[in-house]
Design a protein around this motif. Structure first.
Motif, mmCIF file in Angstrom:
data_model
loop_
_atom_site.group_PDB
_atom_site.id
_atom_site.type_symbol
_atom_site.label_atom_id
_atom_site.label_comp_id
_atom_site.label_asym_id
_atom_site.label_seq_id
_atom_site.Cartn_x
_atom_site.Cartn_y
_atom_site.Cartn_z
ATOM 1 N N GLY A 119 -4.438 0.878 -3.415
ATOM 2 C CA GLY A 119 -4.273 2.306 -3.674
ATOM 3 C C GLY A 119 -5.307 3.078 -2.892
ATOM 4 N N HIS A 120 -5.277 4.386 -3.022
ATOM 5 C CA HIS A 120 -6.326 5.178 -2.373
ATOM 6 C C HIS A 120 -6.619 6.420 -3.194
ATOM 7 C CE1 HIS A 120 -3.743 8.378 -0.446
ATOM 8 N NE2 HIS A 120 -2.819 7.477 -0.711
ATOM 9 N N TYR A 121 -7.882 6.827 -3.154
ATOM 10 C CA TYR A 121 -8.265 8.080 -3.805
ATOM 11 C C TYR A 121 -7.603 9.233 -3.054
ATOM 12 C CZ TYR A 121 -11.839 5.222 -6.087
ATOM 13 O OH TYR A 121 -12.479 4.256 -6.813
ATOM 14 N N GLY A 122 -7.351 10.321 -3.776
ATOM 15 C CA GLY A 122 -6.717 11.478 -3.143
ATOM 16 C C GLY A 122 -5.257 11.242 -2.796
ATOM 17 N N CYS A 123 -4.598 10.332 -3.513
ATOM 18 C CA CYS A 123 -3.195 10.004 -3.220
ATOM 19 C C CYS A 123 -2.292 11.176 -3.640
ATOM 20 C CB CYS A 123 -2.795 8.734 -3.967
ATOM 21 S SG CYS A 123 -1.084 8.235 -3.643
ATOM 22 N N GLY A 124 -1.515 11.673 -2.692
ATOM 23 C CA GLY A 124 -0.626 12.805 -2.971
ATOM 24 C C GLY A 124 0.420 12.472 -4.025
ATOM 25 N N GLY A 125 0.908 11.233 -3.997
ATOM 26 C CA GLY A 125 1.914 10.810 -4.972
ATOM 27 C C GLY A 125 1.328 10.764 -6.382
ATOM 28 N N GLY A 134 0.805 -1.214 0.000
ATOM 29 C CA GLY A 134 0.000 0.000 0.000
ATOM 30 C C GLY A 134 0.834 1.257 0.000
ATOM 31 N N CYS A 135 0.139 2.382 0.015
ATOM 32 C CA CYS A 135 0.790 3.693 0.033
ATOM 33 C C CYS A 135 1.291 3.998 1.449
ATOM 34 C CB CYS A 135 -0.191 4.781 -0.424
ATOM 35 S SG CYS A 135 0.564 6.427 -0.546
ATOM 36 N N ALA A 136 2.368 4.785 1.514
ATOM 37 C CA ALA A 136 2.931 5.190 2.806
ATOM 38 C C ALA A 136 2.046 6.207 3.532
ATOM 39 C CB ALA A 136 4.322 5.786 2.587
ATOM 40 N N ASP A 137 1.038 6.726 2.861
ATOM 41 C CA ASP A 137 0.138 7.745 3.433
ATOM 42 C C ASP A 137 -0.305 7.364 4.852
ATOM 43 O OD1 ASP A 137 -2.425 9.188 3.995
ATOM 44 O OD2 ASP A 137 -2.130 9.948 1.963
ATOM 45 N N SER A 138 -0.190 8.325 5.775
ATOM 46 C CA SER A 138 -0.481 8.047 7.196
ATOM 47 C C SER A 138 -1.943 7.670 7.446
ATOM 48 C CB SER A 138 -0.131 9.275 8.048
ATOM 49 O OG SER A 138 -0.945 10.380 7.673
HETATM 50 CO CO CO Z 1 -0.960 7.848 -1.414
#
Ligand code: CO
Length: 219
Positions: free
Chosen positions: A98-104, A42-46
């Motif tokens: 993944g996730h919506y609104g992903c900064g990357g 997954g994404c590193a997003d907190s």
């Molecule tokens: Co992300």
């Protein structure tokens, strides 16, 4: 600074105690071995933490995270975690989330200059460029970005399916399935992108059908 650390250590003591109150052998059992069924990429997003989103306890999901949940053919870190998960832990399901609104993905989409990380995000820009003609048919930029978040997941599932690790596992008859999922920050809900892969037959047609479904929702 130390106050922040004290806060975290205090939080940890409370959590440990609450787990032990529920099951006094929890940590001693877990210390003996891990036997997770699931491997999360997954994404590193907190905001997108694997265990909490799945409602699973420590020991139940093996995790690899990086910016924008990318699986690169030559990334020794990701491949090593994958190989350990498949060959040693024998996980049954691999989830690319993944996730919506992903900064990357957002930075990749808009060519935002952030520094070194732009080199990593080139992989997401490759996904954008691969689908640029179909993405351009979507008028709303927010919807374009949502589709790119989803396309990025499908691309990484395809990349996973083409690793020697997955080919070897399937060749020896090991039952392990790849899944593409996307998470909504706004409601905390995970959605399947309906691209389960449990064999290396017809990989590209599975991928193409899943991509077609994403764009069909825009028609
Ligand atoms: Co992300």
């Amino acid at each position: 600074m130390s106050n922040h650390l004290d806060f975290l250590l205090e939080q940890n003591r409370r959590w440990s105690q609450s787990v032990k109150d529920h099951d006094s052998h929890f940590f001693s059992n877990l210390a003996a071995q891990q036997n997770p069924k699931y491997f999360w990429i997954g994404c590193a997003d907190s905001r997108v933490s694997a265990n909490e989103i799945l409602g699973l306890l420590p020991g139940e999901v093996f995790v690899h995270r990086n910016v924008a949940n990318v699986v690169v053919h030559s990334d020794l870190n990701c491949l090593s975690v994958l190989q350990y998960a498949v060959d040693v832990l024998r996980v049954q399901h691999i989830l690319v989330v993944g996730h919506y609104g992903c900064g990357g993905v957002n930075a990749a989409f808009h060519n935002t200059r952030l520094g070194l990380i732009n080199n990593w995000l080139r992989h997401v820009q490759d996904v954008r460029d691969k689908h640029r003609i179909r993405l351009a048919t979507i008028a709303d930029p927010a919807r374009q970005l949502d589709r790119l978040c989803e396309l990025n997941v499908l691309e990484q599932v395809l990349n996973l399916s083409e690793t020697t690790i997955m080919h070897d596992a399937w060749a020896r008859g090991q039952e392990v399935t790849l899944h593409g999922l996307i998470y909504g920050l706004e409601d905390g809900i995970l959605h399947s992108l309906n691209m389960p892969i449990s064999t290396d037959n017809e990989l590209l047609s599975c991928y193409e059908a899943a991509v077609d479904r994403l764009f069909a929702s825009e028609a």
